[in-house]
Design a protein around this motif. Structure first.
Motif, PDB file in Angstrom:
ATOM      1  N   GLY A 155       0.794  -1.228   0.000  1.00 57.83           N
ATOM      2  CA  GLY A 155       0.000   0.000   0.000  1.00 57.83           C
ATOM      3  C   GLY A 155       0.822   1.271   0.000  1.00 57.83           C
ATOM      4  O   GLY A 155       0.276   2.365  -0.141  1.00 57.83           O
ATOM      5  N   SER A 156       2.117   1.147   0.206  1.00 53.90           N
ATOM      6  CA  SER A 156       2.882   2.390   0.295  1.00 53.90           C
ATOM      7  C   SER A 156       4.269   2.278  -0.332  1.00 53.90           C
ATOM      8  O   SER A 156       4.503   2.750  -1.434  1.00 53.90           O
ATOM      9  N   GLN A 157       5.192   1.604   0.363  1.00 49.88           N
ATOM     10  CA  GLN A 157       6.580   1.620  -0.100  1.00 49.88           C
ATOM     11  C   GLN A 157       6.772   0.980  -1.468  1.00 49.88           C
ATOM     12  O   GLN A 157       7.522   1.491  -2.297  1.00 49.88           O
ATOM     13  N   LEU A 158       6.097  -0.132  -1.705  1.00 50.48           N
ATOM     14  CA  LEU A 158       6.342  -0.859  -2.948  1.00 50.48           C
ATOM     15  C   LEU A 158       5.870  -0.100  -4.198  1.00 50.48           C
ATOM     16  O   LEU A 158       6.648   0.068  -5.143  1.00 50.48           O
ATOM     17  N   PRO A 159       4.624   0.366  -4.241  1.00 52.50           N
ATOM     18  CA  PRO A 159       4.230   1.135  -5.425  1.00 52.50           C
ATOM     19  C   PRO A 159       5.010   2.442  -5.562  1.00 52.50           C
ATOM     20  O   PRO A 159       5.285   2.883  -6.684  1.00 52.50           O
ATOM     21  N   LEU A 164       2.835  -8.883  -5.581  1.00 52.58           N
ATOM     22  CA  LEU A 164       2.145  -7.798  -4.880  1.00 52.58           C
ATOM     23  C   LEU A 164       1.769  -6.677  -5.840  1.00 52.58           C
ATOM     24  O   LEU A 164       0.650  -6.173  -5.811  1.00 52.58           O
ATOM     25  N   LEU A 165       2.694  -6.298  -6.693  1.00 52.14           N
ATOM     26  CA  LEU A 165       2.396  -5.194  -7.606  1.00 52.14           C
ATOM     27  C   LEU A 165       1.383  -5.601  -8.667  1.00 52.14           C
ATOM     28  O   LEU A 165       0.485  -4.828  -8.999  1.00 52.14           O
ATOM     29  N   SER A 166       1.495  -6.833  -9.170  1.00 50.88           N
ATOM     30  CA  SER A 166       0.552  -7.232 -10.211  1.00 50.88           C
ATOM     31  C   SER A 166      -0.838  -7.524  -9.631  1.00 50.88           C
ATOM     32  O   SER A 166      -1.789  -7.699 -10.379  1.00 50.88           O
ATOM     33  N   HIS A 167      -0.927  -7.575  -8.307  1.00 49.32           N
ATOM     34  CA  HIS A 167      -2.229  -7.759  -7.657  1.00 49.32           C
ATOM     35  C   HIS A 167      -2.528  -6.629  -6.683  1.00 49.32           C
ATOM     36  O   HIS A 167      -3.257  -6.801  -5.708  1.00 49.32           O
ATOM     37  N   ALA A 168      -1.962  -5.467  -6.919  1.00 49.64           N
ATOM     38  CA  ALA A 168      -2.112  -4.340  -5.990  1.00 49.64           C
ATOM     39  C   ALA A 168      -3.594  -4.014  -5.761  1.00 49.64           C
ATOM     40  O   ALA A 168      -4.373  -4.001  -6.713  1.00 49.64           O
TER      41      ALA A 168
END
Length: 565
Positions: free
Chosen positions: A24-28, A366-370
RNA sequence: GGGCCUGUAGCUCAGUUGGUUAGAGCAGAGCGCUCAUAACGCUUUUGUCGCAGGUUCAAGUCCUGCCGGGCCUACCA
């Protein structure tokens, strides 16, 4: 070249975050930062630990350590884990820094000058045994409405009725269990954000392109009931930014935490031996920040503070500070049919994730299922099949089949001979189209769509190769096969470049295998596919992504299920 | 209680300002290929678009009601 300021919501110091917090925050934010750097823009990506507040004090007590020491340790732990996930902060600061203390006190003083601070006398529950005032949630008792025994001071979970701590029957402190509670009078500073309601309302209204999740939460707070309420910005605690002339008071974490975005940038400047102008050009519109685009990333729980109270702080100072331009907010990630739970040990936490698989696996899933449009759900079956199919089969195997075929027929060198023909032109046309779509989605921070487009770009390579069939062509026309392989090797490099924001480690490994450092973002696919010249040497990469076996999946499923409810 | 989000193929999700036979990936089926991590490619099956009404020449898309899932509701952060 544009200048992009990026911040991701500050993780609270207390403990290690789970994958839902990360996505929800750091990764995107990291995805966006890496992409923008790749496009050649000047990026400042800032984050920090949020270290103040009651939970930090209690966790330190529980750990038997002074709170400052506890926070310093946990900060380092969180910094290491973020590094493990490849989060490319330009600086990861601490809200307990001297810089943040100075900024927080500065903003409070400016707000007071502008008549936006008022002293309010309030009654709060004090626990004699704990020697502290208790936030409502730290008081439990019997619900006067439904008789539920474990009702919290702010709300009863059983009947969902909203409560005040004084409503509870037989209240006790959840910290010590003590019933020796009393109501005491205490004075606090309030931020008169209600005075800024119309200004904030117009400002939010002007943000037509923000996620609806962001604006709807802001609107709700602006218009609910009597509208935006004033908010206490001080607390009776020891640990925090001291309030000048009010001994025993510190600023509320939600007042000082967003200010730390600025504080951490100043920490960055200091750590790099730079002067104030270095951070001011990101934050002061009178000192060079007028051309900065500022984007914030956060989970939905953080939205009110970033759409209302922090902007109120900035606007209320009447100084030329940079306001946020875009707020990208996310829903929650659930874990296998329920929520992640720290207390129940349910779900995968950041340190555990890294202990079982490389960070790129997690980043990709995680990103492809954000959770962009609604809450998303992590299941091991989905994780396994996504990783095995997308990363191992589509991308990893492409690199493998091309390099191994080349090695056996031409050696570990980009083969010479042959010309690009119609198949290659068709592929280039397809890829140019997809690249444009990919760029568009990345610019718009459409995370899932970007991932889908990237995957389609990978898949195009396999389609091309299958159609060109160099293993067959080689038997009759080695030069033609050489041209196909030359293009395919270049394709691996192109994939490494385009995939870098999502899977930086694998990207680096592929570039190393291709024996190149040219990771420049392509303007044009045809040019990009001529980067590795004939005669350029390379090595066959190790298995880029090993598959997740059924046995592993079952083991992890069991391990992270937590205790049952 | 109030507000917001959400319900589309077995699964995860796209579906732009309402416009012809509703799409993708995975899973399933068939065929092909054999360079490759038993990988790849092609073809293909599956949908009362939560339910019930309404507006319209036309509704997955707009309106109303209902049912289900989720979040928020200001002293956790």
């Amino acid at each position: 070249m544009a200048r992009i300021l990026i911040t991701s919501a500050l993780p609270y110091i207390n403990g290690i975050k789970h994958l839902g917090n990360l996505v929800g925050s750091q990764l995107p934010a990291d995805l966006f930062a890496r992409y923008m750097r790749g496009r050649g823009h000047e990026v400042m990506y800032i984050c920090a630990t949020d270290e103040h507040g009651t939970p930090a004090e209690l966790a330190a007590t529980k750990a038997g350590k002074p709170v400052a020491e506890y926070c310093a340790e946990l900060h380092d732990v969180q910094a290491d884990i973020a590094k493990g996930f490849g989060i490319s902060f330009d600086y990861f600061g601490r809200s307990s820094s001297d810089e943040n203390r100075a900024f927080t006190q500065h903003f409070a003083a400016k707000l007071a000058e502008n008549d936006l601070i008022e002293v309010v006398s309030d009654k709060q529950v004090y626990s004699n045994a704990d020697g502290r005032f208790l936030p409502d949630r730290y008081i439990e008792g019997t619900c006067p409405n439904c008789g539920h025994v474990g009702a919290r001071g702010d709300q009863c979970d059983e009947c969902t009725k909203q409560l005040s701590p004084t409503d509870l029957i037989d209240p006790y402190s959840t910290i010590s269990g003590s019933k020796d509670l009393e109501v005491r009078e205490t004075k606090h500073l309030f931020l008169r954000q209600s005075k800024l309601r119309d200004t904030l309302d117009k400002w939010i209204d002007s943000k037509k392109d923000w996620p609806i999740l962001t604006t709807s939460i802001a609107k709700k707070w602006l218009h609910d009931g009597d509208g935006l309420r004033d908010r206490g910005i001080t607390r009776d605690l020891d640990w925090g930014v001291p309030v000048p002339d009010m001994p025993g008071k510190v600023f509320y974490v939600w007042f000082d935490a967003p200010i730390e975005y600025i504080g951490a940038t100043a920490e960055w400047a200091k750590a790099n031996g730079l002067g104030d102008d270095a951070w001011e050009r990101w934050w002061r519109t009178d000192k060079g920040a007028d051309d900065v685009r500022y984007v914030q990333f956060m989970g939905k729980d953080n939205v009110p503070f970033h759409t209302l109270s922090f902007p109120a702080t900035i606007m209320g100072s009447k100084e030329p500070w940079k306001l946020v331009d875009y707020i990208k907010s996310f829903n929650y990630l659930n874990y296998d049919g329920g929520q992640f739970s720290t207390s129940k040990g349910r779900g995968v936490f950041m340190d555990q994730a890294l202990s079982i698989l490389p960070s790129d696996y997690w980043r990709w899933w995680l990103l492809s299922h954000a959770p962009e449009n609604s809450d998303a759900e992590f299941t091991w079956e989905n994780f396994q099949s996504s990783i095995n199919k997308d990363l191992a089969d589509v991308l990893g195997n492409f690199a493998s089949r091309v390099t191994k075929f080349c090695r056996s027929k031409f050696g570990e060198v980009v083969p010479a001979g042959g010309e690009y023909g119609d198949d290659e032109k068709a592929l280039i046309a397809t890829l140019n189209q997809r690249l444009t779509a990919y760029n568009t989605h990345m610019d718009a921070m459409e995370v899932r769509k970007s991932a889908a487009e990237l995957r389609a770009i990978w898949a195009a390579g396999n389609e091309y190769l299958q159609n060109a069939a160099p293993w067959t062509v080689f038997k009759t026309d080695p030069d033609a096969a050489a041209a196909v392989i030359r293009l395919s090797l270049n394709l691996i490099r192109l994939y490494a470049v385009l995939s870098k924001p999502f899977i930086p480690d694998a990207s680096a490994a592929l570039l190393t295998a291709m024996n190149t450092r040219d990771a420049s973002w392509p303007d044009d696919v045809e040019t990009a596919l001529n980067t590795l010249p004939e005669g350029h040497t390379f090595t066959v990469p190790e298995v880029t992504f090993a598959k997740i076996t059924d046995a592993q999946r079952e083991e992890w499923q069991e391990k992270f299920a937590g205790v049952r409810d």
